[in-house]
Design an enzyme around this catalytic site. Structure first.
Site, PDB file in Angstrom:
ATOM      1  N   ASP A  43      67.818   4.726-111.075  1.00  0.00           N
ATOM      2  CA  ASP A  43      67.582   5.837-112.015  1.00  0.00           C
ATOM      3  C   ASP A  43      68.602   6.993-111.965  1.00  0.00           C
ATOM      4  OD1 ASP A  43      65.311   4.327-111.672  1.00  0.00           O
ATOM      5  OD2 ASP A  43      64.062   5.964-110.988  1.00  0.00           O
ATOM      6  N   GLN A  59      69.891   7.200-108.069  1.00  0.00           N
ATOM      7  CA  GLN A  59      69.291   6.471-106.969  1.00  0.00           C
ATOM      8  C   GLN A  59      70.328   5.474-106.443  1.00  0.00           C
ATOM      9  OE1 GLN A  59      65.493   6.441-105.805  1.00  0.00           O
ATOM     10  NE2 GLN A  59      66.492   8.398-106.112  1.00  0.00           N
ATOM     11  N   SER A 103      63.316   9.369-107.003  1.00  0.00           N
ATOM     12  CA  SER A 103      63.818  10.058-108.194  1.00  0.00           C
ATOM     13  C   SER A 103      63.289  11.471-108.363  1.00  0.00           C
ATOM     14  CB  SER A 103      63.469   9.246-109.438  1.00  0.00           C
ATOM     15  OG  SER A 103      64.358   8.167-109.498  1.00  0.00           O
ATOM     16  N   GLU A 224      56.222   5.471-114.821  1.00  0.00           N
ATOM     17  CA  GLU A 224      57.294   5.984-113.970  1.00  0.00           C
ATOM     18  C   GLU A 224      58.178   6.955-114.757  1.00  0.00           C
ATOM     19  OE1 GLU A 224      59.207   2.391-112.253  1.00  0.00           O
ATOM     20  OE2 GLU A 224      58.164   2.933-110.415  1.00  0.00           O
TER      21      GLU A 224
HETATM   22  C1  FRU Z   1      62.002   3.762-111.190  1.00  0.00           C
HETATM   23  C2  FRU Z   1      61.617   4.004-109.737  1.00  0.00           C
HETATM   24  C3  FRU Z   1      60.998   5.381-109.558  1.00  0.00           C
HETATM   25  C4  FRU Z   1      61.303   5.686-108.124  1.00  0.00           C
HETATM   26  C5  FRU Z   1      62.662   5.084-107.954  1.00  0.00           C
HETATM   27  C6  FRU Z   1      62.965   4.549-106.584  1.00  0.00           C
HETATM   28  O1  FRU Z   1      63.010   2.827-111.323  1.00  0.00           O
HETATM   29  O2  FRU Z   1      60.758   3.008-109.271  1.00  0.00           O
HETATM   30  O3  FRU Z   1      59.627   5.444-109.882  1.00  0.00           O
HETATM   31  O4  FRU Z   1      61.298   7.048-107.856  1.00  0.00           O
HETATM   32  O5  FRU Z   1      62.764   4.037-108.907  1.00  0.00           O
HETATM   33  O6  FRU Z   1      64.286   4.148-106.494  1.00  0.00           O
END
Ligand code: FRU
Length: 465
Positions: A43, A59, A103, A224
């Site tokens: 993300d 991420q 995230s 999410e």
């Molecule tokens: C979405 C997610 C978020 C989380 C992150 C972890 O792709 O699952 O909900 O914060 O990725 O990398």
């Protein structure tokens, strides 16, 4: 700085250095998209502009191209085109975030960057890690120079969230409004219903419940990466819902909010944000008067793959997309106008011809009826009446991707495509519909076949070093 952070700060650059040559040798390395130096990206996080500088975090799992413990990678740019890599901003190095700095988002105020994010903890033991054994903490990190973290703390634990939620409550998106702060969190209830929790604060440290947004009937089990913003007077709630019927493994779309999101309101009809294979967890931010959005150009848990993992890296973000509101309230996405400055000399392509083009290109066409475009000999974009189909006829080109379709509400009269070495971003009818996909053509120029439409083609200059 604690010992874990000290060590991670040394290990990550070493790993990036060791993997750089291998990643650079990959013919599918992107030339103008944000991608990780090595390892895994997901993300977009913490999008903001400070002075003249855009900051994009993402991420990042540098130690494992298949995804591992998450930290925040960091790039900056002054033109949205040339991105400079910086050292990792947020490491998972505290007891409240040690299984992932998940995230989140950014505010820039009072000479400081305020990063709100989720500290992920997975307790060892016989847990389902949904209702038990998991912590999704609301965390805050601050930075004066936007490069190094000065402070880091946990603001809320799962027990501080509203009752009735599972342990999955994450991805804070923060903003300031009318002298207050608000943030939205994506959540899964104990009944496996997706919803968004809105918190409010006077001081950025203490947060209280403001409201909960959800649908009357369950719409998936988890939402999410929520966003919540106003565009031309209309509030929108983008989410990435899991557990809804859709073409991809998970959804990615938005609800118009009808009424006041602080009080009585309902969510209008959900509309997907994208109709291709690879678009998830988008986030937006205000850049002056315009709202820009980046998405993650992938789909979690999909049964198709990204063969760049063989070169030690995986995934990228989309180009920045400018969001606008159409006359009937539809959110449109178009490439940020800065991308046009990458254009080389325009070339006219004739209907019925096949051209050989640089993999970094922009194409624009105005078809008058049904049409077919074929990219790299094995990916077709077909339009019959109002039905659009994106279909791989070559398995290797799609690496497991097959076909996606979308019914337009009007004939397709405008196509824009941005091609990079391993992606296509397709914008139809002024950006009312987008189809985003990774693809993996043989190294070198790609072929482009046009049936029943002419097009203009520009080679695009690469900007990644
Ligand atoms: C979405 C997610 C978020 C989380 C992150 C972890 O792709 O699952 O909900 O914060 O990725 O990398």
């Amino acid at each position: 700085m604690n010992a874990l952070q000290r060590d991670l700060k040394r290990i990550v650059p070493l790993v990036e250095g060791l993997g750089a040559a291998k990643a650079a040798a990959d013919p599918h390395r992107q030339r103008y998209h944000i991608q990780p130096p090595v390892g895994w990206l997901n993300d977009p996080n913490g999008l903001c502009k400070v002075g003249d500088t855009y900051h994009v975090f993402y991420q990042y799992s540098p130690l494992n191209p298949a995804g591992g413990v998450k930290m925040w990678g960091h790039v900056t740019s002054t033109d949205l085109l040339h991105w400079q890599q910086h050292p990792v901003m947020l490491y998972p190095d505290e007891p409240f975030d040690c299984h992932g700095a998940y995230s989140g988002s950014a505010l820039y105020e009072d000479g400081r960057l305020w990063l709100f994010y989720t500290g992920n903890i997975k307790l060892p033991g016989d847990y389902d890690h949904i209702r038990t054994g998991r912590e999704n903490n609301l965390c805050l990190a601050t930075s004066r120079d936007c490069m190094q973290i000065d402070t880091k703390e946990c603001l809320m634990h799962n027990r501080d969230y509203p009752a009735g939620l599972s342990c999955h409550v994450r991805d804070p998106k923060v903003w300031a409004q009318d002298g207050r702060y608000y943030l939205v969190l994506g959540a899964r209830t104990l009944e496996d219903k997706g919803e968004v929790v809105i918190l409010q604060s006077e001081d950025r440290y203490h947060w209280q419940l403001c409201n909960i947004l959800t649908t009357a009937e369950p719409f998936g089990y988890m939402w999410e990466c929520p966003d919540l913003f106003q565009l031309d007077g209309q509030w929108y709630l983008p989410v990435s819902p899991q557990g809804i019927p859709c073409q991809n493994k998970y959804g990615c779309g938005y609800f118009p909010v009808e009424g006041d999101w602080k009080g009585a309101c309902t969510l209008g009809d959900y509309r997907p944000m994208d109709h291709g294979f690879d678009y998830y967890a988008p986030q937006s931010f205000l850049d002056g008067a315009r709202r820009l959005q980046f998405g993650w150009m992938a789909m979690p848990d999909a049964d198709y793959t990204c063969p760049t993992a063989d070169y030690g890296w995986q995934n990228c973000l989309t180009v920045p997309r400018e969001l606008t509101r159409d006359a009937d309230g539809v959110l449109c996405q178009n490439p940020a106008r800065e991308l046009q400055t990458l254009r080389g000399e325009a070339r006219a392509l004739e209907a019925g011809s096949t051209a050989t083009v640089d993999p970094c290109f922009e194409l624009e066409a105005h078809p008058k009826g049904d049409f077919r475009l074929v990219f790299a000999g094995g990916l077709e974009l077909c339009c019959r009446q109002r039905s659009v189909e994106l279909r791989f006829t070559d398995d290797a080109l799609g690496s497991g991707r097959d076909r996606r379709t979308v019914e337009l509400d009007a004939p397709c009269r405008e196509i824009r495509v941005l091609g990079d070495c391993s992606s296509l971003e397709i914008f139809l009818n002024g950006g009312r519909y987008t189809l985003t996909t990774r693809y993996f053509p043989a190294p070198g120029p790609v072929s482009l076949t046009l049936e029943n439409t002419n097009a203009t083609l520009w080679p695009l200059e690469g900007t990644n070093r």
